[in-house]
Design an enzyme around this catalytic site. Sequence first.
Site, PDB file in Angstrom:
ATOM      1  N   CYS A  86      13.811  25.487   1.839  1.00 11.28           N
ATOM      2  CA  CYS A  86      12.897  26.227   0.699  1.00 11.28           C
ATOM      3  C   CYS A  86      11.853  25.068   0.130  1.00 11.28           C
ATOM      4  O   CYS A  86      11.926  23.808   0.502  1.00 11.28           O
ATOM      5  CB  CYS A  86      13.621  26.925  -0.324  1.00 11.28           C
ATOM      6  SG  CYS A  86      14.897  27.841   0.313  1.00 11.28           S
ATOM      7  N   MET A  87      11.034  25.321  -0.620  1.00 12.86           N
ATOM      8  CA  MET A  87      10.220  24.725  -1.355  1.00 12.86           C
ATOM      9  C   MET A  87      10.831  23.411  -2.252  1.00 12.86           C
ATOM     10  O   MET A  87      10.551  22.329  -2.167  1.00 12.86           O
ATOM     11  CB  MET A  87       9.113  25.315  -2.476  1.00 12.86           C
ATOM     12  CG  MET A  87       8.126  24.489  -3.193  1.00 12.86           C
ATOM     13  SD  MET A  87       7.093  25.146  -4.000  1.00 12.86           S
ATOM     14  CE  MET A  87       6.155  26.337  -3.066  1.00 12.86           C
ATOM     15  N   ASP A  88      11.890  24.183  -2.866  1.00 10.14           N
ATOM     16  CA  ASP A  88      12.638  23.070  -4.058  1.00 10.14           C
ATOM     17  C   ASP A  88      14.078  22.909  -3.574  1.00 10.14           C
ATOM     18  O   ASP A  88      14.828  22.275  -4.155  1.00 10.14           O
ATOM     19  CB  ASP A  88      12.486  23.569  -5.149  1.00 10.14           C
ATOM     20  CG  ASP A  88      11.068  23.821  -5.637  1.00 10.14           C
ATOM     21  OD1 ASP A  88      10.317  22.994  -5.695  1.00 10.14           O
ATOM     22  OD2 ASP A  88      10.966  24.909  -6.126  1.00 10.14           O
ATOM     23  N   ARG A 130     -10.969   0.218  13.725  1.00  5.85           N
ATOM     24  CA  ARG A 130     -10.776   0.970  12.729  1.00  5.85           C
ATOM     25  C   ARG A 130     -11.904   0.386  11.622  1.00  5.85           C
ATOM     26  O   ARG A 130     -12.866   1.058  11.515  1.00  5.85           O
ATOM     27  CB  ARG A 130      -9.501   0.867  12.108  1.00  5.85           C
ATOM     28  CG  ARG A 130      -9.174   1.741  10.674  1.00  5.85           C
ATOM     29  CD  ARG A 130      -7.726   1.556  10.396  1.00  5.85           C
ATOM     30  NE  ARG A 130      -7.118   0.288  10.014  1.00  5.85           N
ATOM     31  CZ  ARG A 130      -5.920   0.240   9.771  1.00  5.85           C
ATOM     32  NH1 ARG A 130      -4.992   1.188   9.690  1.00  5.85           N
ATOM     33  NH2 ARG A 130      -5.314  -1.021   9.422  1.00  5.85           N
ATOM     34  N   ARG A 168       1.107 -11.056   7.542  1.00  8.42           N
ATOM     35  CA  ARG A 168       0.931  -9.703   6.432  1.00  8.42           C
ATOM     36  C   ARG A 168       2.397  -8.800   6.931  1.00  8.42           C
ATOM     37  O   ARG A 168       2.583  -8.011   7.757  1.00  8.42           O
ATOM     38  CB  ARG A 168      -0.127  -8.876   6.855  1.00  8.42           C
ATOM     39  CG  ARG A 168      -1.251  -9.821   6.567  1.00  8.42           C
ATOM     40  CD  ARG A 168      -2.526  -8.696   6.706  1.00  8.42           C
ATOM     41  NE  ARG A 168      -2.741  -8.097   7.711  1.00  8.42           N
ATOM     42  CZ  ARG A 168      -3.436  -8.686   9.062  1.00  8.42           C
ATOM     43  NH1 ARG A 168      -3.894  -9.818   8.976  1.00  8.42           N
ATOM     44  NH2 ARG A 168      -3.577  -7.841   9.859  1.00  8.42           N
ATOM     45  N   LYS A 177       0.737  -1.136  -0.059  1.00  9.61           N
ATOM     46  CA  LYS A 177      -0.014   0.032   0.128  1.00  9.61           C
ATOM     47  C   LYS A 177       0.743   1.215  -0.176  1.00  9.61           C
ATOM     48  O   LYS A 177       2.072   1.342   0.183  1.00  9.61           O
ATOM     49  CB  LYS A 177      -0.947  -0.038   1.064  1.00  9.61           C
ATOM     50  CG  LYS A 177      -0.119  -0.126   2.612  1.00  9.61           C
ATOM     51  CD  LYS A 177      -1.046  -0.490   3.826  1.00  9.61           C
ATOM     52  CE  LYS A 177      -0.358  -0.445   4.899  1.00  9.61           C
ATOM     53  NZ  LYS A 177      -0.957  -1.088   6.180  1.00  9.61           N
ATOM     54  N   HIS A 233      -6.278  -7.401  12.805  1.00 10.31           N
ATOM     55  CA  HIS A 233      -5.268  -6.400  12.840  1.00 10.31           C
ATOM     56  C   HIS A 233      -4.801  -5.876  14.198  1.00 10.31           C
ATOM     57  O   HIS A 233      -5.728  -5.446  14.952  1.00 10.31           O
ATOM     58  CB  HIS A 233      -5.456  -5.021  11.886  1.00 10.31           C
ATOM     59  CG  HIS A 233      -4.238  -4.258  11.485  1.00 10.31           C
ATOM     60  ND1 HIS A 233      -2.956  -4.955  11.238  1.00 10.31           N
ATOM     61  CD2 HIS A 233      -3.784  -2.981  11.724  1.00 10.31           C
ATOM     62  CE1 HIS A 233      -2.197  -4.122  11.119  1.00 10.31           C
ATOM     63  NE2 HIS A 233      -2.683  -2.755  11.225  1.00 10.31           N
ATOM     64  N   TYR A 243      15.412  32.081   3.446  1.00  4.44           N
ATOM     65  CA  TYR A 243      14.077  32.642   4.011  1.00  4.44           C
ATOM     66  C   TYR A 243      14.125  33.010   5.337  1.00  4.44           C
ATOM     67  O   TYR A 243      14.423  32.243   6.156  1.00  4.44           O
ATOM     68  CB  TYR A 243      12.913  32.077   3.594  1.00  4.44           C
ATOM     69  CG  TYR A 243      12.678  32.051   2.040  1.00  4.44           C
ATOM     70  CD1 TYR A 243      12.403  32.953   1.303  1.00  4.44           C
ATOM     71  CD2 TYR A 243      12.397  30.789   1.442  1.00  4.44           C
ATOM     72  CE1 TYR A 243      12.044  33.129   0.106  1.00  4.44           C
ATOM     73  CE2 TYR A 243      12.050  30.680   0.237  1.00  4.44           C
ATOM     74  CZ  TYR A 243      11.957  31.743  -0.697  1.00  4.44           C
ATOM     75  OH  TYR A 243      11.422  31.657  -1.857  1.00  4.44           O
TER      76      TYR A 243
END
Length: 381
Positions: free
Chosen positions: A324-326, A148, A235, A50, A177, A275
């Site tokens: 920063c973002m990138d 759940r 699992r 998953k 689970h 920044y």
Amino acid sequence: RRFHFERIGRLFENKVHTTVLEVDLDRMIHNLNYFRSLLTGGERMMAMVKASGYGSGTFEVAHMLQQQGVDFLAVAFADEGVTLREAGITMPVVVLNADADSFETMIDYRLEPEIYSLSSLRSFAEAVRRSGETHLPVHIKLDTGMHRLGFTGEQIEAAIAALKETPEVYVRTVFTHLAGSDEARHDDFTRRQIALFRTWSDRIVGAFPDLRILRHVENSAGIERFPEARFDMVRLGVGLYGIGFDHPERLLPVSTLRSRIVQIKEIPEGDTVGYGRHGVAQGHPLRTATVPIGYADGLDRKLSRGKWSFVVNGRKAPIVGNICMDTCMIDVTGIEAREGDEAVVFGEGASVEEMARVLETIPYEVMTSVSTRVKRIYTKE
Ligand SMILES: *Cc1c(COP(=O)(O)O)cnc(C)c1O
């Protein structure tokens, strides 16, 4: 094979994509085999892929698991299963959070639903009838304390009655689970869950003597810590990706998130970096390296200002100022580092577990946070 073309491929990928998540499939096989070595009673194995294989990628991991003879794969949502089928995965695939809207698609793609309520059973049976199929497998989830999804103890008899009146489906497995299998302080609770499961699943298995229903309970920590509860199948999830509970030293880290230095800067004493000017060359000049990975790639901004260090040529280079973002900047003062050199974000020398501790979260979240724009590359001898 002996020309090792895959190494050329890797060099090439590394050049085109500066930031990559490198996934070592051989190490994953090592981890799989460690868990297999614990299964001494011939128990089967379901592997959890998953969330895109806990962030490490869907198809390549699933393909390896199929080749390794794992019995079932499990995904969270139907579309993840569809992706696997379209990529040529033919083994059984279970969908854990199967919602009624996707049942038709699931039937088309031979994906097997987790059934956790009478209404999910009814809608799946209805979809089976509409599709013209006659007898499809389902996986019955019991709620023994996780709260759940799943049938509770009082609902078992109703579930059995409904299943008997629903010839469109048959029970392939029954499972539950564990909510705290990795922590000793919950061991009494875990044992109670296991005992409830034994009683409740006995009733279901007993009600369908002609079916060879498989029973399963344990996730990775459960496999290591509760050998008495392996039932017919386990699992395996996070353990496959290198996170261990009882014997972490027996497992190998699978993923390396790496990038490259694109610029080196000499920062005069008193100047600031990034920044908000939070990176300060205080009392002495700084030598920084700019690395093109930022919070949009999944590098948590809470790791800013020295909370985390990359590994550059074997040395720790702390993050300077705000991520920063990138991009982000790291301190390479006193480190032999040049433009083009590799910077390891996590992997050898900077583990996912350690990053999770710094972020006060769990390795699962760190692994699944690497953004999809980060190219995954795979190595296998
Ligand atoms: C994710 C998941 C697992 C695997 O858990 P790990 O802790 O990663 O081993 C097992 N069973 C179910 C139902 C899950 O959702």
